[in-house]
Design an enzyme around this catalytic site. Structure first.
Site, PDB file in Angstrom:
ATOM      1  N   SER A 123       0.825  -1.207   0.000  1.00 22.96           N
ATOM      2  CA  SER A 123       0.000   0.000   0.000  1.00 22.96           C
ATOM      3  C   SER A 123       0.858   1.254   0.000  1.00 22.96           C
ATOM      4  O   SER A 123       0.388   2.328  -0.357  1.00 22.96           O
ATOM      5  CB  SER A 123      -0.860   0.047   1.259  1.00 22.96           C
ATOM      6  OG  SER A 123      -1.529  -1.150   1.462  1.00 22.96           O
ATOM      7  N   HIS A 144      -1.894  -2.675  -6.664  1.00 21.85           N
ATOM      8  CA  HIS A 144      -2.462  -2.524  -5.327  1.00 21.85           C
ATOM      9  C   HIS A 144      -3.954  -2.839  -5.280  1.00 21.85           C
ATOM     10  O   HIS A 144      -4.775  -2.105  -5.837  1.00 21.85           O
ATOM     11  CB  HIS A 144      -2.201  -1.092  -4.821  1.00 21.85           C
ATOM     12  CG  HIS A 144      -2.670  -0.877  -3.427  1.00 21.85           C
ATOM     13  ND1 HIS A 144      -3.339   0.257  -3.033  1.00 21.85           N
ATOM     14  CD2 HIS A 144      -2.586  -1.655  -2.320  1.00 21.85           C
ATOM     15  CE1 HIS A 144      -3.633   0.155  -1.754  1.00 21.85           C
ATOM     16  NE2 HIS A 144      -3.187  -0.984  -1.302  1.00 21.85           N
ATOM     17  N   GLU A 156      -5.054  -0.366  -8.123  1.00 22.29           N
ATOM     18  CA  GLU A 156      -4.179   0.726  -8.558  1.00 22.29           C
ATOM     19  C   GLU A 156      -2.918   0.130  -9.200  1.00 22.29           C
ATOM     20  O   GLU A 156      -2.214  -0.648  -8.552  1.00 22.29           O
ATOM     21  CB  GLU A 156      -3.794   1.607  -7.361  1.00 22.29           C
ATOM     22  CG  GLU A 156      -4.982   2.380  -6.795  1.00 22.29           C
ATOM     23  CD  GLU A 156      -4.662   3.098  -5.480  1.00 22.29           C
ATOM     24  OE1 GLU A 156      -5.132   4.236  -5.290  1.00 22.29           O
ATOM     25  OE2 GLU A 156      -3.951   2.522  -4.637  1.00 22.29           O
ATOM     26  N   ASN A 195      -5.454   5.552  -0.612  1.00 23.59           N
ATOM     27  CA  ASN A 195      -5.024   5.689   0.788  1.00 23.59           C
ATOM     28  C   ASN A 195      -4.751   7.138   1.165  1.00 23.59           C
ATOM     29  O   ASN A 195      -4.846   7.503   2.333  1.00 23.59           O
ATOM     30  CB  ASN A 195      -3.824   4.786   1.082  1.00 23.59           C
ATOM     31  CG  ASN A 195      -4.279   3.371   1.402  1.00 23.59           C
ATOM     32  OD1 ASN A 195      -5.382   3.173   1.911  1.00 23.59           O
ATOM     33  ND2 ASN A 195      -3.466   2.398   1.093  1.00 23.59           N
TER      34      ASN A 195
HETATM   35  N1  CAA Z   1     -14.361 -11.570   2.185  1.00 24.41           N
HETATM   36  C1  CAA Z   1     -15.009 -11.920   1.065  1.00 24.41           C
HETATM   37  N2  CAA Z   1     -16.235 -11.474   0.758  1.00 24.41           N
HETATM   38  C2  CAA Z   1     -16.825 -10.656   1.650  1.00 24.41           C
HETATM   39  C3  CAA Z   1     -16.198 -10.234   2.832  1.00 24.41           C
HETATM   40  C4  CAA Z   1     -14.899 -10.738   3.100  1.00 24.41           C
HETATM   41  N3  CAA Z   1     -14.203 -10.388   4.171  1.00 24.41           N
HETATM   42  N4  CAA Z   1     -17.020  -9.400   3.497  1.00 24.41           N
HETATM   43  C5  CAA Z   1     -18.136  -9.296   2.758  1.00 24.41           C
HETATM   44  N5  CAA Z   1     -18.022 -10.051   1.653  1.00 24.41           N
HETATM   45  C6  CAA Z   1     -18.995 -10.168   0.577  1.00 24.41           C
HETATM   46  C7  CAA Z   1     -20.217 -10.951   1.021  1.00 24.41           C
HETATM   47  O1  CAA Z   1     -20.038 -12.335   0.781  1.00 24.41           O
HETATM   48  C8  CAA Z   1     -21.277 -10.359   0.120  1.00 24.41           C
HETATM   49  O2  CAA Z   1     -21.182 -10.912  -1.171  1.00 24.41           O
HETATM   50  P1  CAA Z   1     -22.516 -11.076  -2.104  1.00 24.41           P
HETATM   51  O3  CAA Z   1     -23.260  -9.774  -2.052  1.00 24.41           O
HETATM   52  O4  CAA Z   1     -21.957 -11.368  -3.463  1.00 24.41           O
HETATM   53  O5  CAA Z   1     -23.268 -12.209  -1.508  1.00 24.41           O
HETATM   54  C9  CAA Z   1     -20.862  -8.890  -0.010  1.00 24.41           C
HETATM   55  O6  CAA Z   1     -19.457  -8.859   0.269  1.00 24.41           O
HETATM   56  C10 CAA Z   1     -21.592  -7.991   0.946  1.00 24.41           C
HETATM   57  O7  CAA Z   1     -21.353  -8.473   2.259  1.00 24.41           O
HETATM   58  P2  CAA Z   1     -22.293  -8.245   3.515  1.00 24.41           P
HETATM   59  O8  CAA Z   1     -23.704  -8.159   3.048  1.00 24.41           O
HETATM   60  O9  CAA Z   1     -21.954  -9.273   4.528  1.00 24.41           O
HETATM   61  O10 CAA Z   1     -21.795  -6.905   4.166  1.00 24.41           O
HETATM   62  P3  CAA Z   1     -21.748  -5.456   3.590  1.00 24.41           P
HETATM   63  O11 CAA Z   1     -22.798  -5.210   2.580  1.00 24.41           O
HETATM   64  O12 CAA Z   1     -21.648  -4.611   4.780  1.00 24.41           O
HETATM   65  O13 CAA Z   1     -20.338  -5.399   2.811  1.00 24.41           O
HETATM   66  C11 CAA Z   1     -18.042  -4.898   2.705  1.00 24.41           C
HETATM   67  C12 CAA Z   1     -19.130  -5.659   3.465  1.00 24.41           C
HETATM   68  C13 CAA Z   1     -17.890  -5.477   1.311  1.00 24.41           C
HETATM   69  C14 CAA Z   1     -16.757  -5.098   3.478  1.00 24.41           C
HETATM   70  C15 CAA Z   1     -18.484  -3.398   2.621  1.00 24.41           C
HETATM   71  O14 CAA Z   1     -18.800  -2.941   3.891  1.00 24.41           O
HETATM   72  C16 CAA Z   1     -17.426  -2.516   2.040  1.00 24.41           C
HETATM   73  O15 CAA Z   1     -17.271  -2.406   0.837  1.00 24.41           O
HETATM   74  N6  CAA Z   1     -16.684  -1.811   2.918  1.00 24.41           N
HETATM   75  C17 CAA Z   1     -15.658  -0.861   2.510  1.00 24.41           C
HETATM   76  C18 CAA Z   1     -14.394  -1.609   2.294  1.00 24.41           C
HETATM   77  C19 CAA Z   1     -13.309  -0.674   1.899  1.00 24.41           C
HETATM   78  O16 CAA Z   1     -13.414   0.538   1.942  1.00 24.41           O
HETATM   79  N7  CAA Z   1     -12.183  -1.266   1.518  1.00 24.41           N
HETATM   80  C20 CAA Z   1     -11.002  -0.510   1.188  1.00 24.41           C
HETATM   81  C21 CAA Z   1     -10.138  -0.564   2.370  1.00 24.41           C
HETATM   82  S1  CAA Z   1      -8.673   0.347   2.159  1.00 24.41           S
HETATM   83  C22 CAA Z   1      -7.616  -0.772   1.590  1.00 24.41           C
HETATM   84  O17 CAA Z   1      -7.877  -1.899   1.367  1.00 24.41           O
HETATM   85  C23 CAA Z   1      -6.299  -0.198   1.298  1.00 24.41           C
HETATM   86  C24 CAA Z   1      -5.146  -0.884   1.784  1.00 24.41           C
HETATM   87  O18 CAA Z   1      -4.087  -0.464   1.389  1.00 24.41           O
HETATM   88  C25 CAA Z   1      -5.178  -1.988   2.793  1.00 24.41           C
END
Ligand code: CAA
Length: 290
Positions: A123, A144, A156, A195
């Site tokens: 990241s 990324h 990215e 980020n």
């Molecule tokens: N692994 C795999 N699939 C997952 C999961 C996980 N940990 N969490 C949720 N899912 C899937 C579910 O299976 C579901 O899939 P379907 O719709 O196809 O059945 C879908 O995601 C939605 O899940 P939920 O209904 O359980 O929950 P939700 O609607 O609240 O979604 C989330 C969960 C996808 C995490 C959503 O809250 C989200 O998009 N959050 C934001 C995540 C984000 O901002 N990520 C970027 C982080 S920054 C980063 O990553 C940078 C870095 O450098 C580390």
């Protein structure tokens, strides 16, 4: 080398990001080998796949045949040489430590065929800090992904000054082949696009919390309901790991001396108590299942 020639992908690091990137590739039809030095991490990754695929079939998101093909496309091994020696593309997703990444890339450069593209999912560590340990600078790049990688569409592609146009284009095409939407960064910049933006929101949220203006739940509610984010900054830190927030902030503070990067007392306290978020069962919120 064009994207159509990329069939075999090696993922180094089977942790949170690595195993989900590996499975995304396998679901998209690539032959993926996922490797890790830690046997326990590797077993957990394989266990995740064994549970996840049938769940997707039950949910009607995959057919049994698709799940079977994806499982057959994905192998786990603790031998780096076995995973890397025939790879067309390597995606490194190990710990965010420059010294360890440099050692790994030197090893990968030795093990991989000359056509192999070497990328890092880091990241924050740009590929120009690693590239000099390889003999293929034009084939080294940042790639990324976001957490959870099976769900998040964005990737990215961060081109270093050494990365060739051809490599960047191939990686953009491979991302599309994996069902992702890539964005190209023409120059390296700390934090890339996402980020940097997240840090601004995260820092402001921690400031508001530390000032006692509102609690973490209220701030998360405000961000989800008013800004339309799927989750607020505190829930997101629990997902990506408060340890990562602390380590990255501290490293950047030590590198630049700029106090804006120094982890706040709240983050430092959670780090000291090992309240890293979902992975330890407690962060800003509690996760009893862990
Ligand atoms: N692994 C795999 N699939 C997952 C999961 C996980 N940990 N969490 C949720 N899912 C899937 C579910 O299976 C579901 O899939 P379907 O719709 O196809 O059945 C879908 O995601 C939605 O899940 P939920 O209904 O359980 O929950 P939700 O609607 O609240 O979604 C989330 C969960 C996808 C995490 C959503 O809250 C989200 O998009 N959050 C934001 C995540 C984000 O901002 N990520 C970027 C982080 S920054 C980063 O990553 C940078 C870095 O450098 C580390």
């Amino acid at each position: 080398m064009g994207a159509h020639e990329i069939r075999k992908i090696c993922i180094v690091g089977a942790g949170n990001m690595g195993h989900q990137i590996a499975l995304s590739g396998a679901l998209a039809g690539f032959q993926v080998k996922c490797t890790d030095v830690n046997e326990e991490v590797l077993q957990k990754a394989e266990q995740f796949v064994t549970t996840y695929l049938p769940q997707r079939v039950s949910k009607g998101k995959l057919t049994q045949a698709q799940a079977d093909v994806a499982r057959a496309n994905l192998t786990f091994t603790n031998h780096l040489s076995e995973a890397a020696s025939d790879a067309d593309l390597v995606i490194e997703a190990i710990i965010e430590r420059l010294d360890i990444k440099r050692k790994l890339f030197a090893e990968l450069d030795r093990l991989c065929p000359s056509h192999t593209i070497l990328t890092t999912n880091s990241s924050y560590i740009v590929s120009s800090k690693i590239v000099d340990v390889t003999n293929r600078p034009e084939k080294v790049c940042n790639l990324h992904f976001f957490n959870p990688a099976l769900v998040m569409k964005l990737v990215e592609v961060v081109k270093g000054p050494h990365t060739s146009e051809e490599t960047a284009q191939t990686l953009m095409d491979v991302c599309v082949g994996m069902g992702k939407t890539p964005v190209l960064l023409k120059q390296e910049i700390y934090g890339f696009l996402v980020n940097r933006m997240l840090a601004a929101i995260k820092n402001e949220s921690i400031y508001l919390l530390d000032m006692g203006i509102a609690g973490h739940e209220e701030i998360d509610t405000a961000v989800t309901l008013a800004l339309g984010h799927p989750m607020g900054p505190f829930r997101l830190m629990d997902l990506t790991g408060i340890d990562l927030t602390y380590i990255v902030g501290m490293e950047r503070f030590q590198e630049t001396g700029d106090p804006i990067y120094r982890p706040s007392p709240t983050i430092s306290e959670k780090f000291a108590k090992k309240e890293y978020g979902r992975k330890t069962g407690k962060g800003f919120y509690e996760y009893p299942e862990k």
